[in-house]
Design a protein around this motif. Structure first.
Motif, short mmCIF file in Angstrom:
data_model
loop_
_atom_site.label_atom_id
_atom_site.label_comp_id
_atom_site.label_asym_id
_atom_site.label_seq_id
_atom_site.Cartn_x
_atom_site.Cartn_y
_atom_site.Cartn_z
N ALA A 247 59.87 58.44 61.39
CA ALA A 247 59.53 57.48 60.33
C ALA A 247 59.66 58.16 58.96
N GLY A 248 60.42 57.53 58.07
CA GLY A 248 60.59 58.06 56.72
C GLY A 248 61.51 59.26 56.62
N SER A 249 62.19 59.59 57.73
CA SER A 249 63.06 60.78 57.75
C SER A 249 64.50 60.48 57.36
N GLY A 250 64.84 59.20 57.30
CA GLY A 250 66.22 58.82 57.06
C GLY A 250 66.98 58.53 58.34
N TRP A 251 66.39 58.88 59.48
CA TRP A 251 67.02 58.60 60.78
C TRP A 251 66.67 57.20 61.24
N HIS A 252 67.67 56.51 61.77
CA HIS A 252 67.43 55.23 62.45
C HIS A 252 67.39 55.53 63.95
N VAL A 253 66.48 54.87 64.68
CA VAL A 253 66.31 55.14 66.11
C VAL A 253 66.76 53.93 66.92
N ALA A 254 67.64 54.18 67.89
CA ALA A 254 68.06 53.13 68.84
C ALA A 254 67.35 53.42 70.16
N LEU A 255 66.41 52.58 70.53
CA LEU A 255 65.59 52.77 71.72
C LEU A 255 66.11 51.91 72.86
#
Length: 337
Positions: A247-255
């Protein structure tokens, strides 16, 4: 075309139930690679079979077009319809298995005779009594066993003796096989083949098309979080920790979340896209800049083939697959963490 397909041998491609989609995906890779060289009847005990059948029917598997794939579901011995109400649990378990063995035998024999199958290929760690009984009733049908390596050292080696009932035992190689410490090491009863992976049988998309197909942001780093089905161990804690740290790292997560999964997915978060029952995801691995997930055979070989930098989380609760050895081997080789 119809004439060529009609002359191809009918092969029953059978899988055990398993806890994920590994056996099914490996067999599907074989079927798609064979193409017109065989007419496949996919017989599976897996609850994931309807998802694979739907993918073939609805155009998600264009590679299967024109192959005339037939899908047959067979309930496993754990199915509740075999239970007799009021019977003690242990007695019921034993008698369920006994009744199911005869049922499985009859299903296989009937299917082989109906389709005119010339061979049956089974992918699973323990050939069932019903399967071996069917083999005796089908002397003209060739039987093959696809048997992975990397078994737990504690796995019963007597299971391996089942290879004597088959015309051929096939051992898909493992990228971390040098670290195999299980009972399959040193045996000479199996013919090794290259690692089996869907990535070698599918038309793969490039980064832009993969992200568009999955509904992911076109720009920026995307992390694939594939925690597994959650059948053998809860995965919610892993999911929660990864989402908190990204969260807030710039990474988007695909779960990922399969139809057979026992985890609830993720609470709504701006940086998360839930890939709900996407199959085959192996087609779109170019979408991801990194991955975190289970250290099962399929995930490891698909992600390695796609060159996705990965952190693998071995599951110590698997009964046969030695994911701890595979994970440690990959790290020693510098392939993954």
């Amino acid at each position: 075309y119809a004439g060529r397909m009609h002359s191809a041998p009918v092969v029953i491609v059978m899988t055990s139930n398993g806890v994920g989609m590994g056996h099914l995906s490996r067999q599907l890779a074989t079927v798609l690679s064979a193409g017109e060289r065989m007419r496949a009847v996919v017989l599976s005990l897996s609850g994931a079979l309807p998802r694979v059948a739907a993918a073939a029917e609805h155009g998600e598997l264009p590679e299967a077009e024109g192959l005339g794939l037939r899908f047959e579901y067979c309930p496993s011995w754990e199915s509740p319809w075999l239970t007799v109400p009021g019977r003690p649990a242990f007695v019921d378990r034993v008698q369920r298995n006994t009744r199911w063995a005869a049922y499985l035998r009859d299903r296989i024999v009937a299917l082989a005779r109906e389709t005119g199958a010339s061979a049956l290929v089974f992918d699973g760690v323990a050939p069932y009594r019903g399967l071996l009984a069917a083999r005796k009733q089908l002397p003209s049908v060739r039987f093959a066993w696809v048997r992975r390596g990397m078994w737990h050292p504690s796995a019963p080696p007597r299971r391996l003796e089942a290879s004597r009932h088959f015309d051929l035992t096939i051992a898909p190689r493992d990228i971390a096989e040098a670290f195999d410490r299980g009972p399959t090491v040193g045996r000479s009863d199996a013919s090794p083949v290259a690692p089996v992976s869907l990535t070698s049988a599918l038309h793969l998309t490039d980064r832009a098309h993969a992200r568009a197909a999955l509904g992911l942001p076109a720009e920026g780093p995307v992390l694939l979080l594939a925690p597994g089905a959650g059948v053998l161990r809860p995965v919610e804690a892993v999911v929660a920790e990864v989402l908190e740290r990204t969260a807030g790292s710039g990474w988007h997560v695909a779960l990922t979340r399969q139809a057979i999964a026992r985890h609830a997915g993720a609470a709504e978060a701006e940086h998360v896209t839930v890939l709900d029952d996407v199959y085959p995801l192996a087609r779109h691995l170019a979408a991801f800049d990194a991955s975190i997930g289970a250290a099962g055979y399929n995930a490891v070989h698909e992600l390695s083939a796609a060159r996705v930098p990965s952190i693998f989380l071995p599951n110590p609760r698997t009964t046969t697959d030695d994911q701890l050895a595979r994970g440690a081997g990959l790290e020693s080789m510098g392939v993954a963490l």
